[in-house]
Design an enzyme around this catalytic site. Structure first.
Site, PDB file in Angstrom:
ATOM      1  N   LYS A  46     -22.535 -17.456  40.255  1.00  0.00           N
ATOM      2  CA  LYS A  46     -22.035 -16.494  41.259  1.00  0.00           C
ATOM      3  C   LYS A  46     -22.860 -15.206  41.213  1.00  0.00           C
ATOM      4  CE  LYS A  46     -18.316 -13.218  42.028  1.00  0.00           C
ATOM      5  NZ  LYS A  46     -17.083 -12.591  41.571  1.00  0.00           N
ATOM      6  N   THR A 106     -16.431  -8.339  40.608  1.00  0.00           N
ATOM      7  CA  THR A 106     -17.878  -8.431  40.828  1.00  0.00           C
ATOM      8  C   THR A 106     -18.085  -8.911  42.258  1.00  0.00           C
ATOM      9  OG1 THR A 106     -18.253  -9.022  38.527  1.00  0.00           O
ATOM     10  CG2 THR A 106     -20.028  -9.494  40.067  1.00  0.00           C
ATOM     11  N   LYS A 134     -24.689  -4.174  37.759  1.00  0.00           N
ATOM     12  CA  LYS A 134     -24.092  -5.412  37.225  1.00  0.00           C
ATOM     13  C   LYS A 134     -24.956  -6.641  37.568  1.00  0.00           C
ATOM     14  CE  LYS A 134     -20.903  -8.608  36.309  1.00  0.00           C
ATOM     15  NZ  LYS A 134     -20.370  -8.973  35.028  1.00  0.00           N
TER      16      LYS A 134
HETATM   17  P1  NAD Z   1      -9.471 -15.259  38.066  1.00  0.00           P
HETATM   18  O1  NAD Z   1      -9.690 -16.250  39.153  1.00  0.00           O
HETATM   19  O2  NAD Z   1      -8.932 -15.690  36.762  1.00  0.00           O
HETATM   20  O3  NAD Z   1      -8.512 -14.067  38.614  1.00  0.00           O
HETATM   21  C1  NAD Z   1      -8.481 -13.621  39.929  1.00  0.00           C
HETATM   22  C2  NAD Z   1      -7.011 -13.425  40.309  1.00  0.00           C
HETATM   23  O4  NAD Z   1      -6.940 -12.879  41.624  1.00  0.00           O
HETATM   24  C3  NAD Z   1      -6.220 -14.731  40.315  1.00  0.00           C
HETATM   25  O5  NAD Z   1      -5.108 -14.629  39.441  1.00  0.00           O
HETATM   26  C4  NAD Z   1      -5.784 -14.880  41.773  1.00  0.00           C
HETATM   27  O6  NAD Z   1      -4.507 -15.479  41.926  1.00  0.00           O
HETATM   28  C5  NAD Z   1      -5.784 -13.451  42.226  1.00  0.00           C
HETATM   29  N1  NAD Z   1      -5.882 -13.283  43.681  1.00  0.00           N
HETATM   30  C6  NAD Z   1      -6.726 -13.919  44.534  1.00  0.00           C
HETATM   31  N2  NAD Z   1      -6.502 -13.486  45.790  1.00  0.00           N
HETATM   32  C7  NAD Z   1      -5.508 -12.560  45.720  1.00  0.00           C
HETATM   33  C8  NAD Z   1      -4.842 -11.773  46.693  1.00  0.00           C
HETATM   34  N3  NAD Z   1      -5.153 -11.849  47.981  1.00  0.00           N
HETATM   35  N4  NAD Z   1      -3.860 -10.932  46.267  1.00  0.00           N
HETATM   36  C9  NAD Z   1      -3.532 -10.868  44.956  1.00  0.00           C
HETATM   37  N5  NAD Z   1      -4.124 -11.611  43.978  1.00  0.00           N
HETATM   38  C10 NAD Z   1      -5.096 -12.438  44.376  1.00  0.00           C
HETATM   39  O7  NAD Z   1     -10.882 -14.517  37.897  1.00  0.00           O
HETATM   40  P2  NAD Z   1     -11.365 -13.606  36.655  1.00  0.00           P
HETATM   41  O8  NAD Z   1     -12.111 -14.439  35.676  1.00  0.00           O
HETATM   42  O9  NAD Z   1     -10.220 -12.766  36.201  1.00  0.00           O
HETATM   43  O10 NAD Z   1     -12.477 -12.713  37.384  1.00  0.00           O
HETATM   44  C11 NAD Z   1     -12.100 -11.627  38.219  1.00  0.00           C
HETATM   45  C12 NAD Z   1     -13.364 -10.875  38.615  1.00  0.00           C
HETATM   46  O11 NAD Z   1     -14.024 -10.408  37.424  1.00  0.00           O
HETATM   47  C13 NAD Z   1     -14.384 -11.727  39.362  1.00  0.00           C
HETATM   48  O12 NAD Z   1     -14.938 -10.945  40.383  1.00  0.00           O
HETATM   49  C14 NAD Z   1     -15.399 -12.095  38.282  1.00  0.00           C
HETATM   50  O13 NAD Z   1     -16.694 -12.347  38.802  1.00  0.00           O
HETATM   51  C15 NAD Z   1     -15.386 -10.853  37.419  1.00  0.00           C
HETATM   52  N6  NAD Z   1     -15.785 -11.064  36.004  1.00  0.00           N
HETATM   53  C16 NAD Z   1     -15.274 -12.104  35.297  1.00  0.00           C
HETATM   54  C17 NAD Z   1     -15.655 -12.281  33.958  1.00  0.00           C
HETATM   55  C18 NAD Z   1     -15.107 -13.439  33.147  1.00  0.00           C
HETATM   56  O14 NAD Z   1     -15.635 -13.674  32.042  1.00  0.00           O
HETATM   57  N7  NAD Z   1     -14.071 -14.139  33.609  1.00  0.00           N
HETATM   58  C19 NAD Z   1     -16.548 -11.384  33.364  1.00  0.00           C
HETATM   59  C20 NAD Z   1     -17.032 -10.304  34.104  1.00  0.00           C
HETATM   60  C21 NAD Z   1     -16.634 -10.157  35.431  1.00  0.00           C
END
Ligand code: NAD
Length: 290
Positions: free
Chosen positions: A243, A93, A168
């Site tokens: 966010k 997102t 979204k």
């Molecule tokens: P998270 O923080 O659990 O996962 C993100 C991952 O990206 C982490 O494991 C981190 O180590 C990795 N990362 C960061 N920088 C990196 C890089 N340079 N190279 C490789 N890996 C890297 O977050 P999440 O909850 O999985 O959310 C991910 C996305 O999905 C976000 O944009 C969030 O807004 C969106 N989202 C989340 C949810 C939810 O319920 N968690 C729901 C809908 C959308």
């Protein structure tokens, strides 16, 4: 078909595992060793960095925390390193302007790309029942559809580049505002001496009916099972709602849209999150209302 998956966190971990289950060969990378170890247990091949993971694939999926990180991973570790045949899908997102800029850059280097953010939380990601809203050309959407279908139950083409992110944040701005409106309504009903179950029975059949009440009721013991019935644990974290509201306000500022309810929702969630409630479900904001 080989797919690189970058970002194996709360959401990406389950999504990558579902691609493996669907028969794709998944080449994965995350900065976190723990996330990589879990993905390896789920059948992903782990690479030392994103550049190595994307080298010979047919598609690249990213699920990263925000637009700044997504854009830097795309420009530094994917564009020009993945083969030009690779379809690029960013499921993070992020803000609309960054999504459009990333897709323009990708297209200039010969890639098809879509923005494909998701609705549905960690449980939906693990179960493969996410909803994807997709921005990009018709041709890119057609290529993306089977890959996204392996991770979700609904895949909708929202329009051109950035339209997935636009859909979204519009949806989540409505969700944030409607959740607060639902919470304050139940608080008022309680102060007026109404039995809350009776009020639910009435409002859920009357013109106040909305998803925050009838699918995700913030009052424990009322409506279908929701995070309120689990002390507001799990679900959709308040910090993520904040966010998304901030992304919506950014989009409103850049387009000149007037969003007074979205702005007030952002203020209330900001105060809630800054009060240490970042990790609880967003429906817990009912606890901040007197
Ligand atoms: P998270 O923080 O659990 O996962 C993100 C991952 O990206 C982490 O494991 C981190 O180590 C990795 N990362 C960061 N920088 C990196 C890089 N340079 N190279 C490789 N890996 C890297 O977050 P999440 O909850 O999985 O959310 C991910 C996305 O999905 C976000 O944009 C969030 O807004 C969106 N989202 C989340 C949810 C939810 O319920 N968690 C729901 C809908 C959308």
């Amino acid at each position: 078909m080989k797919i690189a998956f970058i970002g194996l966190g709360n959401m990406g971990g389950g999504m990558a595992a579902n691609l493996v289950k669907a028969g794709y060969a998944v080449q994965a990378f995350d900065l976190s060793e723990d996330a990589c170890a879990k993905a390896s247990e789920n059948g992903c091949a782990i690479f030392t960095d994103a550049k190595a993971a994307v080298a010979d694939v047919d598609a690249v999926v990213t699920m990263l925390p925000n637009g700044k990180i997504a854009e830097s991973v795309f420009s530094g570790e994917i564009i020009g390193l993945a083969p030009a045949r690779a379809l690029l899908l960013d499921c993070s997102t992020i803000d609309v302007d960054t999504a459009i800029r990333m897709e323009n850059t990708a297209r200039a280097s010969g890639y098809d790309m879509v923005d494909a953010p998701v609705s549905g939380g960690i449980a939906a990601a693990n179960a493969g029942i996410l909803t994807f809203m997709v921005g990009g050309s018709k041709a890119a959407f057609k290529r993306a559809e089977p890959i996204l279908s392996a991770m979700g139950k609904t895949v909708i083409h929202a329009g051109q580049s950035g339209a997935g992110q636009a859909a979204k944040i519009c949806n989540n701005m409505l969700l944030g505002a409607s959740m607060i409106a639902t919470c304050e309504t139940f608080k008022l009903a309680e102060k007026l001496g109404l039995d809350l179950q009776t009020f639910y029975n009435i409002a859920s059949q009357a013109s106040g009916q909305n998803w925050s009440m009838t699918s995700y009721c913030p009052v424990p013991g009322i409506g279908p099972h929701s995070p309120a019935d689990n002390d507001y644990k799990g679900g959709f974290a308040s910090a993520l709602m904040l966010k998304d509201l901030r992304l919506a306000l950014q989009a409103a500022a850049s387009t000149g849209a007037d969003v007074p309810m979205g702005k007030r929702a952002e203020e209330l969630y900001a105060a809630f999150v800054e009060g240490g409630q970042d990790g609880v479900d967003f429906s817990a904001i009912i606890r901040s209302l007197g």
